[in-house]
Design a protein around this motif. Structure first.
Motif, PDB file in Angstrom:
ATOM      1  N   SER A 232       0.645  -1.314  -0.181  1.00  0.00           N
ATOM      2  CA  SER A 232       0.009  -0.058  -0.051  1.00  0.00           C
ATOM      3  C   SER A 232       0.763   1.225   0.003  1.00  0.00           C
ATOM      4  N   GLU A 233       1.981   1.077   0.456  1.00  0.00           N
ATOM      5  CA  GLU A 233       3.169   2.338   0.321  1.00  0.00           C
ATOM      6  C   GLU A 233       4.462   1.850  -0.070  1.00  0.00           C
ATOM      7  N   TYR A 234       5.022   3.001  -0.766  1.00  0.00           N
ATOM      8  CA  TYR A 234       6.454   2.827  -0.899  1.00  0.00           C
ATOM      9  C   TYR A 234       7.190   4.130  -0.745  1.00  0.00           C
ATOM     10  N   ASP A 235       8.401   3.883  -0.755  1.00  0.00           N
ATOM     11  CA  ASP A 235       9.169   5.229  -0.644  1.00  0.00           C
ATOM     12  C   ASP A 235       9.215   5.763  -2.040  1.00  0.00           C
ATOM     13  N   VAL A 236       9.602   5.131  -2.989  1.00  0.00           N
ATOM     14  CA  VAL A 236       9.635   5.412  -4.414  1.00  0.00           C
ATOM     15  C   VAL A 236       9.061   4.327  -5.459  1.00  0.00           C
ATOM     16  N   ILE A 237       8.122   5.101  -6.076  1.00  0.00           N
ATOM     17  CA  ILE A 237       7.517   4.066  -7.100  1.00  0.00           C
ATOM     18  C   ILE A 237       8.102   4.556  -8.406  1.00  0.00           C
ATOM     19  N   ILE A 238       8.672   3.692  -9.571  1.00  0.00           N
ATOM     20  CA  ILE A 238       8.805   3.833 -10.477  1.00  0.00           C
ATOM     21  C   ILE A 238       7.743   3.356 -11.472  1.00  0.00           C
TER      22      ILE A 238
ATOM     23  N   ILE B 176       7.802   9.562  -6.827  1.00  0.00           N
ATOM     24  CA  ILE B 176       7.271   9.021  -8.111  1.00  0.00           C
ATOM     25  C   ILE B 176       8.401   9.350  -9.200  1.00  0.00           C
ATOM     26  N   ALA B 177       8.791   8.219  -9.892  1.00  0.00           N
ATOM     27  CA  ALA B 177       9.679   8.684 -10.975  1.00  0.00           C
ATOM     28  C   ALA B 177       8.910   7.804 -12.197  1.00  0.00           C
ATOM     29  N   VAL B 178       8.890   8.684 -13.131  1.00  0.00           N
ATOM     30  CA  VAL B 178       8.206   8.192 -14.425  1.00  0.00           C
ATOM     31  C   VAL B 178       9.191   7.981 -15.357  1.00  0.00           C
TER      32      VAL B 178
ATOM     33  N   TYR C  99       9.623  12.532 -10.628  1.00  0.00           N
ATOM     34  CA  TYR C  99      10.841  12.831 -11.301  1.00  0.00           C
ATOM     35  C   TYR C  99      10.465  12.278 -12.665  1.00  0.00           C
ATOM     36  N   LEU C 100      11.281  12.550 -13.819  1.00  0.00           N
ATOM     37  CA  LEU C 100      10.777  12.265 -15.059  1.00  0.00           C
ATOM     38  C   LEU C 100      12.069  11.934 -15.869  1.00  0.00           C
ATOM     39  N   ASN C 101      11.915  10.796 -16.531  1.00  0.00           N
ATOM     40  CA  ASN C 101      13.212  10.104 -17.502  1.00  0.00           C
ATOM     41  C   ASN C 101      12.255   9.760 -18.738  1.00  0.00           C
TER      42      ASN C 101
ATOM     43  N   THR D 186      19.346  11.245  -8.960  1.00  0.00           N
ATOM     44  CA  THR D 186      18.240  12.343  -8.913  1.00  0.00           C
ATOM     45  C   THR D 186      17.020  12.029  -7.938  1.00  0.00           C
ATOM     46  N   ILE D 187      16.659  10.903  -8.122  1.00  0.00           N
ATOM     47  CA  ILE D 187      15.457  10.529  -6.972  1.00  0.00           C
ATOM     48  C   ILE D 187      16.007  10.670  -5.651  1.00  0.00           C
ATOM     49  N   ALA D 188      17.025   9.827  -5.452  1.00  0.00           N
ATOM     50  CA  ALA D 188      17.729   9.760  -4.090  1.00  0.00           C
ATOM     51  C   ALA D 188      17.853  10.955  -3.249  1.00  0.00           C
TER      52      ALA D 188
END
Ligand SMILES: Cc1cc2nc3c(=O)[nH]c(=O)nc-3n(C[C@H](O)[C@H](O)[C@H](O)COP(=O)(O)OP(=O)(O)OC[C@H]3O[C@@H](n4cnc5c(N)ncnc54)[C@H](O)[C@@H]3O)c2cc1C
Ligand SMILES: NC(=O)c1ccc[n+]([C@@H]2O[C@H](COP(=O)([O-])OP(=O)(O)OC[C@H]3O[C@@H](n4cnc5c(N)ncnc54)[C@H](O)[C@@H]3O)[C@@H](O)[C@H]2O)c1
Ligand SMILES: Cc1cc2nc3c(=O)[nH]c(=O)nc-3n(C[C@H](O)[C@H](O)[C@H](O)COP(=O)(O)O)c2cc1C
Ligand SMILES: [Zn+2]
Lengths: 170, 417, 105, 1000
Positions: free
Chosen positions: B31-37, B234-236, B360-362, B383-385
């Protein structure tokens, strides 16, 4: 079927690109002495002169070389009331005539249009291989292609290869 | 996770592979994450791996709408090179080549990185000027890229047609030896396996429907058919779907998505070693380790998400290949397919932060992002970290389209891939 | 190869006669000088890039020569309407978005 | 001939014997044979080796889906070798040579077969897990070995000697497949009068009618019905029949690509016949009547030569009059193989047993079997096949209810026929992204939702009998016509003695042997076994797409025609999920592998792409010009005299031009006629410069930007009259500029009364430059005054030159007194020759693009695309003067105000003079601060143009340099591999800075 279709290059002819807004076509038709056709693909003729409608505001006028001045004069006279663009493109293009029983099929080697839909007397701007052409159906088994001069060898080259292919019978 | 080696392979063979285990577990969405890619292509999976490995962030999910590696990572012609003109690009792509070299060992997964060299053919004076500009810039940037005469090019690649009477005669070539290819699928799988081993959840068949933002404007989480998932960041990395996903976060992008097609021939025994590219005749080719000729060219003309593409482009591409390699006319096309590539106005990627906190965007790799995979993933993770770009990706901002500080590789040379 | 209905020629013709010309209905600002950098960026570069019905420009280059607008579904590649420049985007009922081929059930 | 032919059977022409070779041995067959049927008739089953394990293989099918019997073929002579040809498709003709592939030293004894011994090591994906240590071995050892062992045949080594063709075809109805359903559809549609095209990949129409034992159709033998039908169809003028024509891809809007083979079956093809032709057929309606493909069974040893699809054996018998063996065992899960067994038995083949995994089979079939003394083994299975290069025995087992298998011994045979049911051929339908739905009862995918106007008929819809296929073909035609608003009369074709059947689908045949030890092949060519697929699933490849890529199942040259469904079933079994939940991988074009030549069509050599030539080009060619390609044009680059290289020629051309006069063919320059009352306003909006005040009879340099503010094009624009401008563009930019203008005009400024016409090719343009230029022209001006006063720099006039109507511009791209004469294109060469004659009196030279480049560089004139590259603004290029300061707007103006455009550190165009005047810098060389030797370097810019200036007796260069204007007078370095050159930054005008010569 023996293959008898021929490809020939025609002598220079007078050609103008005529552009104007719709409301001025009446005035221009009057000075030309015949009605500019009103649907794309349609042609109108009067004596040795003809007009083929290529776009909503565009016509290809053709005439013998020596009649160019007459056309130019009559349209110049009407310019103040009916503005337009008349540009001589007689030398821009070379005309190629393809005639014979398999003329249509020969052209379909490189022309993606459905040529059966092009009626006699009509013409359209289209593409032949990668080359833009004005393609007119002069008769049931006769077509004319107007091609920009430097592209003509490519078109003729393709037609020559296609003729050889047809001659092989396969 | 057990280590792959010749020995374990042998053991497996002798024991009837009783001990095989999944290369990555089929994770449950938490249900929860530090980072979702968002997006399990090479770039997304790689970023997850480096987040875990280099930044110790392991409460990470990589979510893909389909099967991992099924986007452009799974459908590209695998050309890897770093002989880009501008300093910014050269640094980014060369960072990737450095990481490619040794990636198999690092991931314990043979990605078959093959430095067979990439040869780019010059067919007119303009090409010559442009390629020489690249060569000199590359040399001064420490990137290997040398000029070959037509004869030298032919010596390296015997099937090449260098007849001076060809419609597009070969006037020379730029050649990067460190460049080459890699096995596309293995890149995705290798990163997936290594990331999963460090605790990353890989969630497949789960489209991200929207990115939700909290009252302060920062990202809150994202919506999926399996429910809402909270995320701090969130990193896309969702090539072929970036505009759609980012739109839900209120970020509009300078992207257009085009079909890019590729094809392979039937397999044959090795016939030439390099990757050969010709921008002027519009095609490029290499031979895979399986033997098929892998061929591609430019995008189709209209935007589309259909992964389909038309016949005319394929016909032209093949005609082009046969001009450069007339011996291949009797080879046969086995299969063609399409991908969806996100193209930016300057043909350089966007890699960094966005106006939204925690987002964040890639994206925007267009026709050429496979080669960047390890490098891009590596600096994206940074960049995300750190919530700030790595010096290497710092120039690839979204804001450059406002200031005009474009990194226009295309305008400079009209070279793809 | 698509078939495109040219609103001027009133005929469905092969894609090879046409050129794609980008998203439609992006009007050039009346007074560019008064645009902020961000507004000007939007005009120059920002595109909707929708997955679904997309309003776009095409030119019947090797035909009547006219630019025109079209609504086309970017998932199915099917044209939904073509219309002359200057006309508003028609409201069309969606034919139902095509399924996404990467989705697995 | 030999004992494998069956008298009275087959559609081959027994009157015409044909010889061909296979691996150097000469064989005989009949006209109408394929390589495979002829070899089988000679008792040869071993035709190839598999990809990975080099296992001996024989043909498993009789059609284009063949995965095993792939051979190299040639008709002899250079450039006619082709690898990977399906022996089951290639027809034999006198003189055909064929070779086997992927073996060394011979097909019979292949060293590569050791791989088979090591097969346990080579499980799916093994190469991803090894070959990593030591790292350095990858390049030198592992990869070369992997590469060399991959691939099937060898690539052709010579340029193809044949030609290819293409054709567009428009039709009301296209029917793909001429089996019973396609034929019925064709009859129905043709009779109703619509245009129909019927294509089939075989040499004959008939599809399965050619292979099945004769039924009676409409009271006639199937054979005579077919002959009459074919005759009827061929007689319709509205129907076109194409054989040897494969529909390879179904593209947007009902366009189907059809690859037709024209000569590969002929001993002596007509000289100018193309080898293959690509038809691009656009149909209003399409009927896909592709039939169904028989599915192999998966069991240990199912790949041995002699193991074959039951329907293939039937085809070899009924179509080619060949029996594939003397003693056959049949193993099946479907009724259809029983019929095959009966046909073979009736032809004298000893059917040792029919082994059916099912518990019950219709009494009728059993009775027929008993009638033929065939031993029936229901609820039995084949557990293994013995024999290496040919089946010798098979082990049978009895399957108990719980799936347990107890061996019942072996049966000797030389052939094992298998049938695992039928897969509807929906490849083309899938190209359209039409959806498939799972028919749970029959366990097949059937067509679901459509995206194109297409109809599926016959086997493709899972219909199994001739009657059903005929009826369905009629129905499909009626539907197709109905969707065009037409109706078709009903047609009924009555079949007597029809065979119907059903069956079940097995993932693997039951066996007690270890699942992981069996060599049960799913993808024959790629050597993918059931074990590989199960392992892949266990390794976490849960998606069928992953399974495919990890195992390469379905990626061979048959593209899964034989393997996809079995792969899917096994994966589903291992996953414990139903098949539809696992899904199929995507079918992609082409339906069968198709030669590159067919796609390329006529586009080869000179016809690969247009080569544009000016009217004067022929003169240049006759006078020894060296050419260069510039966009689509070929242009004369220089005119060497005997013994001169490029540099000598260019130096001389430069000297002569500056000293006297030079003549240049500038016809390729783009030209656009801009006409209408708003012409000047339009140009104001497009170009940076102001146009309103330009007087008729005068011209001006024009600079065009993109909306992003970067330079796109430039050229001289002349005002012919108030409402008429003659715009010139760069050679490469002509089309782009016109497109850009039309775009703005049509979509933004439709309020303007102005029209654009390309006149590039209306005019031949001859440029005369040099102090004596006037002297060359004057004699042909019929008294018109060319003096500096009457016709100053940047003047233009309409006049006649040498009797030709002309537009004469006084302009200069060399800095010398210059004229450009435009005459109607067809007179270009004539005028050129007149002027050339006159030039002889004045030591005139003709020059090409290279001299033009040098002369303009001496004057600092830019070439867009060389000195600019799409990132250069007018300010950067030193062209601020060309910006109309008072204009409120023009295309690109706003972008020039973006922050990055205003930075002083932008790259700006400057001149460079090397310290050593003899050093000609390389174009593209990079520039650094003087003395900077670091790597990576801080690059400041690059050399855009660089030449030896004969006029100045030294080298000159232009460069884009960071902060270049500020650096005027300073030194910079150009580090080259061999040496670093130093140069001084200067202005860009090297010659006649005051511009006096231009006004002479
Ligand atoms: C035919 C072709 C040839 C190419 N050739 C080359 C080449 O030779 N060299 C080179 O360097 N590059 C090449 N490229 C480009 C290269 O493939 C891509 O730039 C690169 O693979 C991008 O990797 P990625 O990880 O960013 O994206 P992808 O691999 O495309 O991954 C993005 C993922 O995001 C997922 N996704 C999208 N939307 C959503 C959503 N809403 N929710 C969840 N998931 C979503 C997708 O399913 C996909 O798996 C080529 C591309 C194509 C199509
Ligand atoms: N005995 C059985 O149980 C059994 C099982 C399956 C099918 N059948 C028979 O199959 C027949 C079904 O008839 P049908 O007409 O549907 O199929 P068919 O197999 O008779 O004909 C299909 C034809 O289409 C051709 N074809 C397929 N793809 C093509 C392509 N891309 N381009 C060009 N040609 C292509 C095939 O080569 C074949 O000639 C019936 O006669 C039925 O009896 C029998
Ligand atoms: C480098 C490369 C090599 C490929 N080689 C093959 C091949 O040998 N055989 C094959 O069937 N497909 C091959 N493919 C294509 C894939 O089968 C598939 O078409 C591609 O991954 C796109 O997926 P899709 O067609 O399922 O949409 C290859 C793809 C790539 C990227
Ligand atoms: Zn039109």
């Amino acid at each position: 079927m023996t293959f008898t279709t021929t490809v020939e290059t025609l002598p220079t002819m007078g050609r103008y690109n005529l552009r104007c807004k719709r409301e001025n076509t009446v005035a221009l038709s009057k000075s030309l002495g015949f009605d500019l056709p009103s649907s794309i693909g349609e042609a109108a003729r009067s004596g040795t002169q003809s007009a083929l409608k290529l776009g909503p505001d565009e016509w290809l006028l053709t005439c013998p070389m020596e009649e160019r001045a007459t056309i130019r004069q009559s349209l110049t006279d009407v310019y103040p009331e009916a503005v337009h663009s008349l540009t001589d493109i007689s030398s821009r293009e070379i005309s190629i005539r393809v005639s014979g029983d398999q003329a249509e099929e020969l052209l379909s080697t490189s022309c993606p249009r459905n040529l059966a839909k092009l009626s006699t007397g009509c013409g359209v701007r289209t593409i032949f291989d990668s080359v833009q052409v004005v393609l007119m159906r002069e008769g049931d088994r006769q077509f004319r292609l107007d091609v920009w001069r430097s592209f003509a060898p490519h078109v003729l080259g393709l037609l020559a290869v296609a003729c050889a292919e047809f001659e092989s019978g396969l | 996770m057990s280590k792959f080696s010749a020995l374990t392979l042998l053991k497996g063979a002798l024991t009837g592979y009783k001990n095989v285990e999944p290369q990555w577990p089929d994770a449950e969405l938490k249900s929860e994450y530090d980072v979702i890619i968002v997006g399990a292509g090479g770039h997304g999976l790689g970023a997850a791996y480096y987040l875990a490995k280099e930044h110790g962030i392991t409460n990470v999910a990589v979510i893909d709408k389909g099967w991992l590696g099924g986007g452009n990572t799974g459908r590209n012609t695998t050309i890897i090179r770093s002989n880009y003109l501008y300093d910014e690009s050269a640094r980014l792509y060369d960072h990737a080549v450095d990481l490619w070299d040794g990636l198999s060992q690092e991931l314990n997964y043979n990605v078959m990185f093959s430095q067979r060299g990439v040869m780019m053919l010059a067919h007119n004076v303009h090409d010559v000027q442009s390629f020489k500009r690249h060569i000199h810039a590359n040399r001064l940037n420490g990137v290997d890229n040398v000029w070959l005469t037509p004869e030298q090019a032919k010596e390296k690649c015997p099937p090449l047609n260098i007849s001076p009477t060809a419609r597009y005669p070969v006037m020379g070539a730029a050649f990067q030896q460190r460049a080459g290819t890699a096995r596309h699928d293995a890149v995705a799988w290798g990163y997936a396996r290594a990331a999963a081993a460090r605790g990353v959840d890989i969630i497949q068949n789960c489209p991200v429907l929207s990115i939700e933002r909290g009252p302060n404007g920062a990202v809150a989480g994202l919506q999926t058919p399996r429910g809402f998932v909270k995320a701090k960041k969130i990193a896309v990395s969702a090539a072929g779907g970036t505009s759609v996903v980012m739109d839900t976060a209120g970020v509009r992008l300078p992207l257009e998505s085009y079909p890019l097609q590729a094809l392979v021939s039937e397999p044959v025994k090795p016939i030439f070693p390099q990757v050969v590219m010709s921008n002027t005749v519009h095609a490029y080719i290499s031979q895979s380790d399986k033997g098929e000729l892998v061929i591609g060219s430019g995008t189709d003309q209209y935007v589309s998400y259909s992964q389909r593409g038309g016949l005319p482009l394929i016909e032209h591409t093949i005609a082009s290949i046969c001009e450069v390699f007339p011996i291949f006319r009797r080879m046969r096309m086995l299969r063609k397919w399409g991908g969806v590539v996100d193209v930016t106005p300057d043909r350089s990627p966007i890699l960094g932060k966005t106006p939204v906190q925690g987002l964040y965007l890639n994206c925007g790799w267009g026709t050429g992002g496979f080669k960047a995979t390890p490098g891009s993933a590596h600096v994206f993770a940074h960049t995300i970290a750190k919530d700030e770009p790595h010096p290497i990706n710092a120039p690839f901002t979204l804001s450059r389209f406002e200031t005009g500080r474009l990194i226009d590789e295309a305008a400079a040379a009209a070279v793809a891939h | 190869m698509l078939l495109i209905d040219c609103p001027y020629c009133k005929e469905k013709l092969p894609e090879l006669e046409f050129e794609y010309a980008g998203q439609a209905h992006i009007a050039r600002p009346e007074h560019p000088a008064e645009q902020s950098d961000a507004e000007w960026r939007d005009y120059l570069f920002i595109r909707s890039n929708v997955r679904g019905d997309h309003a776009e420009q095409w030119r019947h280059t090797h035909g009547c020569g006219r630019y025109f607008n079209a609504v086309r579904n970017t998932v199915s590649d099917k044209f939904i309407a073509t219309y002359e420049i200057g006309q508003p985007r028609p409201t069309v009922t969606k034919e139902g978005e095509e399924r996404d081929e990467q989705l697995e059930s | 001939m030999n004992n494998w032919r069956v008298d009275g059977k087959g559609r081959i022409n027994r009157d015409k014997r044909v010889r061909f070779t296979f691996d150097g041995v000469s064989f005989e067959g009949f006209e109408g044979d394929t390589v495979a049927s002829a070899l089988l008739a000679n008792g040869v089953h071993l035709m190839g080796r598999s990809f990975k394990y080099h296992r001996p293989r024989g043909p498993v099918t009789a059609g284009s889906e063949e995965p095993n019997a792939l051979i190299g073929t040639s008709r002899g002579g250079s450039g006619r070798f082709e690898p990977n040809t399906r022996a089951t498709v290639q027809e034999i003709y006198e003189g055909l040579t064929t070779v086997s592939q992927n073996k060394w030293p011979s097909l019979n004894f292949d060293v590569g077969a050791v791989n088979d011994k090591l097969h346990k090591l080579f499980a799916a994906g093994f190469y991803y897990k090894t070959f990593m240590w030591p790292k350095s071995f990858w390049d030198k050892v592992y990869e070369p070995v992997i590469r060399a062992s991959a691939g099937l045949g060898v690539s052709p080594a010579e340029p193809d000697a044949d030609t290819y063709a293409s054709r567009y075809l428009h039709t009301d109805l296209l029917i793909v497949g001429a089996g019973p359903s396609g034929l019925a559809a064709a009859l129905t549609a043709a009779r109703s009068g619509v245009d129909v095209v019927l294509v089939d990949e075989h040499r004959e129409l008939g599809g399965s009618l050619l292979s099945e034992a004769p039924t009676a159709i409409d009271g006639k033998s199937a054979e005579s019905w077919l002959a009459e039908t074919v005759a009827e169809l061929n007689a319709y003028p509205n129907l076109r029949v194409m054989t040897r024509a494969t529909a390879i891809g179904y593209y947007h809007e009902n366009m189907v690509g059809v690859a037709e083979k024209l000569t590969d079956h002929l001993a002596e093809p007509p000289a100018t016949a193309p080898r293959e032709r690509m038809w691009r057929i656009r149909a209003q309606e399409v009927i896909l009547a592709q039939g169904a493909l028989e599915r192999p069974l998966v069991f240990d040893g199912n790949d041995r030569p002699g193991v074959m699809m039951a329907s293939a054996a039937q085809t070899y018998l009924n179509r080619f009059g060949v029996k594939v063996g003397n003693a056959a065992v049949v193993v099946t899960s479907h009724d259809s193989a029983w019929y095959a067994a009966f046909d073979l038995a009736d032809a004298g083949v000893n059917i040792a047993a029919i082994v059916d995994v099912r518990a019950s089979v219709s009494e009728h079939l059993q009775a027929e079997a008993r009638k033929r003394d065939i031993s029936i083994k229901l609820e039995h299975t084949v557990t293994t096949v013995l024999g290496k290069k040919r089946v010798s025995r098979v082990k049978l087992g009895k399957v108990s209810e719980d799936g347990n298998v107890s061996g019942i011994g072996t049966v000797s045979c030389d052939t094992l026929l298998m049938c695992g049911g039928w897969t509807p051929s929906l490849h083309l339908f899938s190209h359209t992204k039409g959806s498939l739905h799972w028919d749970a009862e029959n366990e097949v995918f059937l067509p679901g939702e459509k995206t194109e106007r297409c109809h599926i008929a016959g086997g493709g819809r899972g219909l199994w009998s001739q009657q059903a296929a005929f009826d369905d073909g009629v129905h499909a035609a009626q539907q197709a016509l109905a969707s065009r608003g037409q109706s078709a009369p009903a047609l009924s074709i009555d079949v007597d003695g029809d065979r119907t059947g059903s069956g079940i689908i097995m993932e693997e045949l039951p066996s007690n042997d270890d699942k992981f030890a069996r060599r049960a092949f799913v993808d024959f060519q790629n050597d993918v076994t059931a074990k590989d697929i199960r392992l892949a699933v266990r390794e976490g490849m849960l998606s069928i797409e992953h399974v495919k890529r990890f195992t390469t199942n379905g990626m061979a040259t048959d593209q899964g025609k034989m393997s996809n469904m079995n792969g899917l079933k096994i994966a589903a079994d291992e996953l414990g999920r139903p098949a539809p939940k696992v899904g199929l991988t995507t079918f992609r074009p082409p339906y069968t592998p198709t030669s590159f030549g067919t796609f390329a069509g006529y586009h080869k050599d000179a016809l690969f792409e247009v080569t544009r030539k000016t009217n004067i080009d022929s003169w240049a060619e006759e006078n020894g010009a060296v050419f260069e390609p510039v966009s689509l044009w070929r242009r004369a680059r220089y005119f060497p005299k005997t013994g001169e290289g490029m540099h000598g020629a260019v130096a001389r051309e430069c000297r002569q031009t500056r000293a006297s006069v030079g003549m240049f063919d500038a016809s390729t320059l783009g030209k656009i006629e801009v006409v209408g009352p708003d012409a000047a306003e339009f140009l104001n909006r497009m170009y940076t410069n102001p146009w309103s005040k330009l007087a008729p009879g005068r011209c001006r340099y024009g600079l065009l930007l993109g909306e992003d503010g970067f330079i796109r094009d430039d050229g001289v624009i002349g005002r012919i009259s108030n409402d008429r401008f003659h715009v010139t563009t760069t050679t490469g930019g002509a089309a782009r500029v016109l497109t850009m203008m039309e775009h703005f005009l049509q979509t933004e400024w439709s309020d303007l009364d102005v029209w654009l016409t390309s006149t590039t090719e209306q005019w031949s343009t001859i440029a005369l430059n040099g102090p004596n230029a006037r002297k060359i022209l004057e004699p042909f001006m019929e008294g018109a005054d060319l003096s500096a006063e009457a016709f100053p720099h940047m003047a233009l006039r309409e006049c006649t030159v040498g009797g030709f109507e002309a537009r004469l511009f006084r302009v200069s791209f060399t800095g010398e007194l210059g004229f450009e004469v435009n005459v109607p294109s067809e007179h270009g060469r004539a005028l050129w020759e007149i002027l050339y004659e006159e030039g002889k009196k004045h030591d005139m030279c003709v020059y090409g693009t290279e001299t033009m480049h040098v002369l303009r560089a001496e004057k600092g004139y830019i070439i867009v695309g060389q000195d600019t590259d799409g990132t250069v603004t007018p300010v950067d290029a030193g062209l601020s003067w060309a910006i109309g300061k008072k204009k409120p707007d023009f295309v690109g103006k706003r972008s020039l105000k973006r922050p990055d455009m205003l930075l002083p550190t932008r790259k700006q165009l400057v001149g460079l003079l090397t310290e050593d005047p003899n050093v000609v810098l390389e174009e593209g060389a990079q520039i650094v601060e003087a003395g900077d030797t670091a790597i990576p370097a801080k690059m400041l810019g690059h050399v855009t143009s660089s030449y030896w200036s004969e006029t100045l007796g030294r080298s000159i260069a232009m460069a884009l340099l960071e902060g270049g204007f500020e650096r005027n007078g300073t030194s910079i370095d150009i580090p080259m591999p061999e040496k670093t050159h130093r140069a001084t930054v200067t202005g860009t005008v090297f010659y006649d800075p005051d511009g006096e010569r231009i006004n002479m």
